[in-house]
Design an enzyme around this catalytic site. Structure first.
Site, PDB file in Angstrom:
ATOM      1  N   PRO A  23      58.484  31.682  28.547  1.00 16.91           N
ATOM      2  CA  PRO A  23      59.430  30.566  28.509  1.00 16.91           C
ATOM      3  C   PRO A  23      59.274  29.617  27.332  1.00 16.91           C
ATOM      4  O   PRO A  23      58.530  28.656  27.385  1.00 16.91           O
ATOM      5  CB  PRO A  23      59.178  29.814  29.816  1.00 16.91           C
ATOM      6  CG  PRO A  23      58.346  30.703  30.640  1.00 16.91           C
ATOM      7  CD  PRO A  23      57.583  31.538  29.681  1.00 16.91           C
ATOM      8  N   GLU A  24      60.003  29.914  26.277  1.00 15.45           N
ATOM      9  CA  GLU A  24      60.263  28.903  25.262  1.00 15.45           C
ATOM     10  C   GLU A  24      61.752  28.634  25.380  1.00 15.45           C
ATOM     11  O   GLU A  24      62.380  29.090  26.331  1.00 15.45           O
ATOM     12  CB  GLU A  24      59.870  29.412  23.868  1.00 15.45           C
ATOM     13  CG  GLU A  24      58.352  29.513  23.709  1.00 15.45           C
ATOM     14  CD  GLU A  24      57.931  29.887  22.292  1.00 15.45           C
ATOM     15  OE1 GLU A  24      58.592  29.466  21.338  1.00 15.45           O
ATOM     16  OE2 GLU A  24      56.931  30.614  22.157  1.00 15.45           O
ATOM     17  N   LYS A  75      62.097  22.935  26.705  1.00 15.43           N
ATOM     18  CA  LYS A  75      61.652  23.969  27.640  1.00 15.43           C
ATOM     19  C   LYS A  75      61.811  23.529  29.089  1.00 15.43           C
ATOM     20  O   LYS A  75      61.338  24.211  29.996  1.00 15.43           O
ATOM     21  CB  LYS A  75      60.177  24.296  27.369  1.00 15.43           C
ATOM     22  CG  LYS A  75      59.875  24.699  25.928  1.00 15.43           C
ATOM     23  CD  LYS A  75      58.371  24.730  25.685  1.00 15.43           C
ATOM     24  CE  LYS A  75      58.057  24.938  24.209  1.00 15.43           C
ATOM     25  NZ  LYS A  75      56.615  24.798  23.939  1.00 15.43           N
ATOM     26  N   ARG A 112      50.785  31.670  37.199  1.00 16.29           N
ATOM     27  CA  ARG A 112      49.605  30.890  36.807  1.00 16.29           C
ATOM     28  C   ARG A 112      49.648  29.439  37.245  1.00 16.29           C
ATOM     29  O   ARG A 112      48.708  28.686  37.031  1.00 16.29           O
ATOM     30  CB  ARG A 112      49.419  30.975  35.290  1.00 16.29           C
ATOM     31  CG  ARG A 112      48.976  32.358  34.838  1.00 16.29           C
ATOM     32  CD  ARG A 112      48.852  32.438  33.339  1.00 16.29           C
ATOM     33  NE  ARG A 112      47.834  31.550  32.834  1.00 16.29           N
ATOM     34  CZ  ARG A 112      47.488  31.494  31.551  1.00 16.29           C
ATOM     35  NH1 ARG A 112      48.082  32.279  30.678  1.00 16.29           N
ATOM     36  NH2 ARG A 112      46.564  30.662  31.155  1.00 16.29           N
ATOM     37  N   ARG A 139      45.384  28.489  19.621  1.00 13.97           N
ATOM     38  CA  ARG A 139      46.564  29.347  19.622  1.00 13.97           C
ATOM     39  C   ARG A 139      46.533  30.220  18.373  1.00 13.97           C
ATOM     40  O   ARG A 139      46.096  29.779  17.323  1.00 13.97           O
ATOM     41  CB  ARG A 139      47.847  28.507  19.604  1.00 13.97           C
ATOM     42  CG  ARG A 139      47.826  27.346  20.558  1.00 13.97           C
ATOM     43  CD  ARG A 139      47.672  27.768  21.999  1.00 13.97           C
ATOM     44  NE  ARG A 139      48.784  28.591  22.436  1.00 13.97           N
ATOM     45  CZ  ARG A 139      49.983  28.115  22.780  1.00 13.97           C
ATOM     46  NH1 ARG A 139      50.201  26.829  22.744  1.00 13.97           N
ATOM     47  NH2 ARG A 139      50.931  28.924  23.185  1.00 13.97           N
TER      48      ARG A 139
END
Length: 266
Positions: A2-3, A59, A111, A255
């Site tokens: 999900p971006e 988002k 998650r 990242r």
DNA sequence: TTAAGTGTTGCTCT
DNA sequence: AAGAGCAACACTTA
């Protein structure tokens, strides 16, 4: 996943399949994803409500009700799934909305990063979250984009991903947009020339819209993506789709960013 | 088996 | 004070 493009797909899912529907029942199967509201309170708040519309900012997704909205964030791998009558509930469904005809809408989030809550208005929620303008908002033009980059003392990639400055781009799409604009991710934002900034802005729009169109077709074949997308090669050992050079990986603040050392020069 | 990963928050160090 | 780095969250996949 999900971006911005993914959340836009969820937005369209709600607009096309859920708009106008009455919520017969809401079921919270995992209170851990609730933000600022209890299971009982949310279930009571949603029962008998109606989905009037849906809106996305960066988002974040807002399912608009008769009063207020159900606000959702999907974290790293959450999603929204339409469940037809009689269909099985997807694994890791944390919240389900049941419509009166038996169809349902499932908020899935393995998650548990991200969550859902109730807000009074989209504008108020966006303010509370401190989000910058949505990068695909028609009002977010080259002038506004330029102003943000001009104040950026950090790497251009960090600025693109800063949701407080502009909302929507994450690790994957910031890489994609920089690749399409042929800009090195570690260039200081305010040092970019106006020509590069304009190129970046156009690449951002074009790339995000292409990704949405690809996802909106719901065909998952990678061949549907534009052939020059970095995305399918975006992993260790990947190669530049344009020149074939091995991709470089840079780890920053936990990242990993990927770029082509040949096409994206400082 | 181990490590990496799409996002955000909050804390620490500089 | 701003920016960088890291751990945490819970689970899947390479």
């Amino acid at each position: 996943m999900p971006e911005l493009p993914d959340v836009e797909i969820f937005n369209r899912l709600v607009l096309h399949h859920c708009r106008g529907r009455a919520i017969a029942q809401a079921v919270v199967s995992d209170p851990g994803i609730l933000q600022g509201i209890s299971s009982d309170a949310l279930e009571q708040r949603l029962k008998g409500e109606q989905i009037r519309s849906s809106a996305r900012h960066g988002k974040h997704l807002f399912i608009l009700l008769k009063a207020g909205a159900l606000a959702m964030h999907f974290g790293m791998n959450g999603s929204l799934r339409f469940v037809p009558r009689g269909g099985a509930e997807p694994p890791y469904t944390r919240l389900r909305l049941d419509f009166d005809d038996g169809d349902g809408l499932a908020y899935v989030n393995p998650r548990r990063l991200g969550g859902v809550g109730i807000c009074e208005s989209v504008e108020g929620s966006v303010n509370e979250l401190g989000l910058g303008p949505d990068v695909l908002d028609p009002g977010f033009d080259l002038e506004a984009f330029t102003a943000i980059l001009a104040g950026g003392k950090r790497d251009v990639k960090a600025v693109l991903m800063d949701q407080q400055l502009m909302a929507g781009l994450g690790n994957i799409y910031s890489d994609e947009v920089l690749f399409q604009a042929r800009l090195h991710p570690e260039v200081t934002a305010r040092n970019l020339r106006s020509e590069a900034v304009a190129r970046l802005f156009r690449a951002m729009r074009k790339t995000l819209n292409a990704a949405i169109e690809y996802g909106a077709g719901s065909e998952r074949g990678v061949d549907q993506l534009p052939k020059d997308f970095l995305l399918p090669q975006r992993h260790r050992g990947g190669h530049c789709p344009r020149c074939g050079t091995g991709l470089a990986a840079g780890k920053r603040s936990g990242r990993t960013g990927y770029y082509c050392p040949h096409c994206q020069q400082k």
